[in-house]
Design a protein around this motif. Structure first.
Motif, PDB file in Angstrom:
ATOM      1  N   THR A   1     -17.720 -25.322-126.175  1.00 23.56           N
ATOM      2  CA  THR A   1     -17.883 -23.957-125.702  1.00 23.56           C
ATOM      3  C   THR A   1     -16.626 -23.154-125.984  1.00 23.56           C
ATOM      4  OG1 THR A   1     -18.795 -22.611-123.905  1.00 23.56           O
ATOM      5  CG2 THR A   1     -17.063 -24.169-123.312  1.00 23.56           C
TER       6      THR A   1
ATOM      7  N   ILE B   1     -25.162 -27.950-116.187  1.00 23.12           N
ATOM      8  CA  ILE B   1     -24.808 -28.753-117.363  1.00 23.12           C
ATOM      9  C   ILE B   1     -25.754 -29.949-117.519  1.00 23.12           C
ATOM     10  CG2 ILE B   1     -22.995 -30.121-118.454  1.00 23.12           C
ATOM     11  CD1 ILE B   1     -22.400 -27.165-118.454  1.00 23.12           C
TER      12      ILE B   1
ATOM     13  N   TYR C   1     -17.369 -27.828-115.911  1.00 24.58           N
ATOM     14  CA  TYR C   1     -17.752 -29.118-116.482  1.00 24.58           C
ATOM     15  C   TYR C   1     -17.367 -30.264-115.551  1.00 24.58           C
ATOM     16  CZ  TYR C   1     -19.143 -27.274-121.031  1.00 24.58           C
ATOM     17  OH  TYR C   1     -19.807 -26.618-122.037  1.00 24.58           O
TER      18      TYR C   1
ATOM     19  N   THR D   1     -26.643 -22.579-125.651  1.00 22.37           N
ATOM     20  CA  THR D   1     -27.176 -21.885-124.487  1.00 22.37           C
ATOM     21  C   THR D   1     -27.444 -20.435-124.853  1.00 22.37           C
ATOM     22  OG1 THR D   1     -26.057 -23.335-122.921  1.00 22.37           O
ATOM     23  CG2 THR D   1     -26.706 -21.163-122.124  1.00 22.37           C
TER      24      THR D   1
ATOM     25  N   PHE E   1     -21.587 -22.952-124.486  1.00 25.06           N
ATOM     26  CA  PHE E   1     -22.087 -24.094-123.711  1.00 25.06           C
ATOM     27  C   PHE E   1     -23.076 -24.894-124.562  1.00 25.06           C
ATOM     28  CE2 PHE E   1     -20.539 -21.123-120.551  1.00 25.06           C
ATOM     29  CZ  PHE E   1     -19.785 -21.942-119.726  1.00 25.06           C
TER      30      PHE E   1
END
Length: 259
Positions: free
Chosen positions: A126, A136, A41, A153, A190
């Motif tokens: 996440t 991302i 991230y 995701t 995610f």
């Protein structure tokens, strides 16, 4: 945007190590897998983290309390009032909020407990045990385009996770927890969530986010899937850990997007 990390589970499937530390603190290449996820991230500019603690949460607190010292060159001068001089450091520009969300609290209960830390803002969510080469920025762009409350995701490993039925427009038609289905799209974490997601959470510590809340979001047409065709791997068992360790020894492991 804040990044919320679920790091409070017992990690019973990898008890060889989790009896000593929480699963997110199990190391890959000398660093906790939680650190690897945060680096993913951070490489996209998201440095504000909220970590949901539970089982052995003090281990995570101690890691971050000592992190600055561990990442710095330091001189201790005991002849000068025990002074300490920091010469240089390699710490990331992170802001980390560590929240005790309960020893036996389920995922839905943990997310509800950090509502006051994200307030009325969109946030990432996440799990503290999975890494990926996910983009991302692309995930966030897909979420904004879809205009739903939640985007997760979707990945395609060998099943044993939450099975997704996805429509042609990538809206999630249904969500089934813990399906055993090879080749199916599953929830890889995610996620991007709007603050309205808290309306789907009861505040009951026993509520599992992957059951009623995600199912209701899907039933209301408010759950979107970002299909990720690249690398994704969770560290669910000791075998998974060894596989990730082997990948880390490569020159460019798949999830090391911060190179």
């Amino acid at each position: 945007m804040k990044v919320v990390l679920l790091a409070g589970g017992l990690g019973t499937r990898i008890s060889e190590e989790s009896h000593l530390k929480p699963k997110p603190m199990i190391e890959i290449g000398g660093k906790p897998i939680l650190w690897h996820i945060m680096k993913i991230y951070s490489s996209f500019g998201f440095n504000d983290f909220v970590v949901c603690l539970g089982y052995k949460g003090y281990v995570i607190k101690e890691f971050f309390s000592d992190y600055y010292l561990h990442m710095s060159d330091i001189t201790f001068d005991f002849s000068n009032n025990n002074s300490m001089t920091i010469h240089n450091n390699n710490v990331e520009p992170w802001r980390v909020t560590l929240v005790d969300t309960g020893l036996e609290t389920q995922t839905g209960g943990r997310i509800k407990k950090i509502e006051k830390y994200v307030q009325n803002e969109r946030f990432f969510l996440t799990y503290g045990d999975g890494v990926s080469d996910i983009n991302i920025y692309a995930l966030l762009e897909e979420h904004e385009r879809a205009g739903k409350i939640a985007t997760l995701t979707a990945v395609k490993p060998a099943g044993r996770f939450g099975l997704l039925e996805i429509n042609e427009d990538n809206t999630v038609a249904s969500f089934q927890e813990k399906a055993v289905e090879n080749g199916a799209w599953i929830n890889g974490g995610f996620m991007v969530l709007e603050p309205q997601v808290f309306e789907y959470l009861s505040g009951n510590d026993k509520q599992v986010f992957e059951q009623e809340p995600l199912k209701n979001l899907a039933n209301h047409g408010q759950l979107h899937a970002y299909k990720h065709h690249g690398f994704w791997q969770c560290m669910d068992t000791q075998r998974d850990k060894f596989a990730l360790e082997d990948l880390w020894k490569e020159e460019n492991p798949p999830w090391k997007v911060w190179i």
